[in-house]
Design a protein around this motif. Sequence first.
Motif, PDB file in Angstrom:
ATOM      1  N   ASP A 169      23.115  14.454  14.287  1.00 26.47           N
ATOM      2  CA  ASP A 169      22.344  15.568  14.848  1.00 26.47           C
ATOM      3  C   ASP A 169      23.133  16.351  15.896  1.00 26.47           C
ATOM      4  N   GLY A 171      24.821  19.239  16.045  1.00 26.47           N
ATOM      5  CA  GLY A 171      24.503  20.658  16.248  1.00 26.47           C
ATOM      6  C   GLY A 171      25.745  21.520  16.397  1.00 26.47           C
ATOM      7  N   GLU A 172      25.601  22.779  15.968  1.00 24.83           N
ATOM      8  CA  GLU A 172      26.757  23.677  15.909  1.00 24.83           C
ATOM      9  C   GLU A 172      27.311  24.006  17.301  1.00 24.83           C
ATOM     10  N   ILE A 253      27.377  19.647   9.565  1.00 23.49           N
ATOM     11  CA  ILE A 253      26.304  20.137  10.431  1.00 23.49           C
ATOM     12  C   ILE A 253      25.403  21.110   9.676  1.00 23.49           C
ATOM     13  N   LEU A 254      26.019  22.014   8.912  1.00 23.48           N
ATOM     14  CA  LEU A 254      25.236  22.991   8.149  1.00 23.48           C
ATOM     15  C   LEU A 254      24.481  22.316   7.002  1.00 23.48           C
ATOM     16  N   TYR A 256      23.497  19.286   6.768  1.00 26.75           N
ATOM     17  CA  TYR A 256      22.417  18.469   7.332  1.00 26.75           C
ATOM     18  C   TYR A 256      21.239  19.358   7.735  1.00 26.75           C
ATOM     19  N   ALA A 257      21.562  20.457   8.413  1.00 38.06           N
ATOM     20  CA  ALA A 257      20.503  21.358   8.893  1.00 38.06           C
ATOM     21  C   ALA A 257      19.744  21.985   7.732  1.00 38.06           C
ATOM     22  N   ARG A 258      20.452  22.221   6.636  1.00 45.22           N
ATOM     23  CA  ARG A 258      19.847  22.939   5.504  1.00 45.22           C
ATOM     24  C   ARG A 258      19.280  21.995   4.434  1.00 45.22           C
ATOM     25  N   ARG A 264      19.096  14.588   4.246  1.00 46.63           N
ATOM     26  CA  ARG A 264      19.357  14.208   5.640  1.00 46.63           C
ATOM     27  C   ARG A 264      19.555  12.706   5.783  1.00 46.63           C
ATOM     28  N   SER A 293      27.594  25.258   2.483  1.00 49.13           N
ATOM     29  CA  SER A 293      28.048  24.927   3.834  1.00 49.13           C
ATOM     30  C   SER A 293      29.542  25.149   4.030  1.00 49.13           C
TER      31      SER A 293
END
Lengths: 336, 336
Positions: A169, A171-172, A253-254, A256-258, A264, A293
Amino acid sequence: MTATIHRLDNREPSLEPLLQLVAGDMNAVNTVILDRMQSQIPLIPELAGHLIAGGGKRMRPMLTLSSARLIGYTGTRHHRLAASVEFIHTATLLHDDVVDGSDLRRGKRTANIIWGNPASVLVGDFLFSRSFELMVEDGSLKVLKILSNASAVIAEGEVNQLTAARRVDLGEDRYLDIINAKTAALFAAACRISAVVAERPEGEELALDAYGRNLGIAFQLVDDAIDYVSDAGTMGKDAGDDFREGKMTLPVILAYARGDAEDRKFWKDAIEGRRQSDADFAHAIDLVRKTRSVDDTLARARHYGQRAIDAIGGFANGKAKDAMIEAVEFAVARAY
Amino acid sequence: MTATIHRLDNREPSLEPLLQLVAGDMNAVNTVILDRMQSQIPLIPELAGHLIAGGGKRMRPMLTLSSARLIGYTGTRHHRLAASVEFIHTATLLHDDVVDGSDLRRGKRTANIIWGNPASVLVGDFLFSRSFELMVEDGSLKVLKILSNASAVIAEGEVNQLTAARRVDLGEDRYLDIINAKTAALFAAACRISAVVAERPEGEELALDAYGRNLGIAFQLVDDAIDYVSDAGTMGKDAGDDFREGKMTLPVILAYARGDAEDRKFWKDAIEGRRQSDADFAHAIDLVRKTRSVDDTLARARHYGQRAIDAIGGFANGKAKDAMIEAVEFAVARAY
């Protein structure tokens, strides 16, 4: 999808113009590097030479040299300082490979695998000390300030990355903080110091700093993307290295977020070290593709590349500027 | 066998007068140390603080402070520089413990055991960079030259020691080269820089350098002797650590040189890692006693201690000189 930024001709961007621009100066830098990595303790030049002669692009000293060209500096002080920058970088690589337990760099076995972790740690320390000796010989306190600060920022970034390892987790934003510190800070400093030795106004220092910093971020983002598209044979880096080390990079990161809940869970398991087989890596590549991504990591890289190019917009047009622009285009086009 | 050098009273030599001499200045140094080991990355002050707050004697900054007293310096520039010296030393300790795989220092678990090797390597790099930032803030290129050179010499000495590890035929001269580099160089630099900030003549710089260098050698020799006489409870160091790591130190060098064929075979087996049990260590202590190797290591230490004392003979008599002389006497008397 185009690889380049605003190129008007059809030629593929290349590092060649930059290499040609600084070829003569680079010979002088290489002489300093080879001279100053010597020691009465034979293991030092042996181990340092393995990495230094090992096919690195000398990207950071090239930036010092090309920046000096861009602003019309005609002295030679930057040769010693470019060597100093390369020593900082080499010391960092030696310690990085120990920290990551890497066994391959640029397609060759790493120093820590050949000579062991203790030797890599200590020769890194030696090169780091030597880099400061070179700066002291030059005698500019301003250069010393820029490079000692960059060194501290790099080390902080490395520790930040270490504590962020295997945290899915991340984050960018925090990720950008990390690569700003561990990669972009030295790119920025390498460019900036040329303006200091040339005694140019602070505005030019800052413009060159911005060029280097944004190029450094772009460079690192493309490196991170390459881990999910290439193979060891072509890039001197094992595809999937980052994945298997549980390293958080922007493609992850991308993705995972998407991703959905199942995706996830996969990423969490993978980054925490529970799914690292070849089949898992193949699945990771599928997810990264599905979420675009890698493409968007490269889009982010182009954004920073464009900022790098615009940062030097105010300098005189000419060969140096063209070469530095094309170097950015090359950097962001590498993964294609 | 007397523990002290030319002491006319019956008092045991102590570090107390030195501690009292610099107590006020040391508060200022500690403030700099605590302030400058901070970072936004919490692991950095946590790990660095473990070692920095961990009961070290702050021997090197004390030498900077007492040397400044000896020559009558009344400014405050040396506070920042003494902190810088301590950061170099702390960085070296962090890397040393990684290199040696040590698990105990000053009676506490080492940082590499608690936080792992990668964190110790990187926080060491951070402290090292920070030390240069502190020097740059002070702004003396001469100090920067002395300390960057000392740092390079330390790293060379560490690599020299690494390549000499487990070589039973090392010899006293190469051993002295190693401890000169890895220990005495920073003691010398710590003393010398006080004369630089006080703008004293070069002769005084060299006298302080010689005091620090000879004290450093004496200090290291006594440390090496302690490994063959003391126990972890009293010294914060495991007796037999050096023995079990196959580390070549002067007691071993002398015992090997003075032993018969059977003894030499034992030492070779031990140093090469084939005899490292408690019984083997007990036998090693027997051999070291039989050959008077610890006694003579301490005699060598007294020789360097005497040279340290004579090196500052030309400075004005007074509290500072008395304290610095007694510090040497304390250093060479520690093993008794």
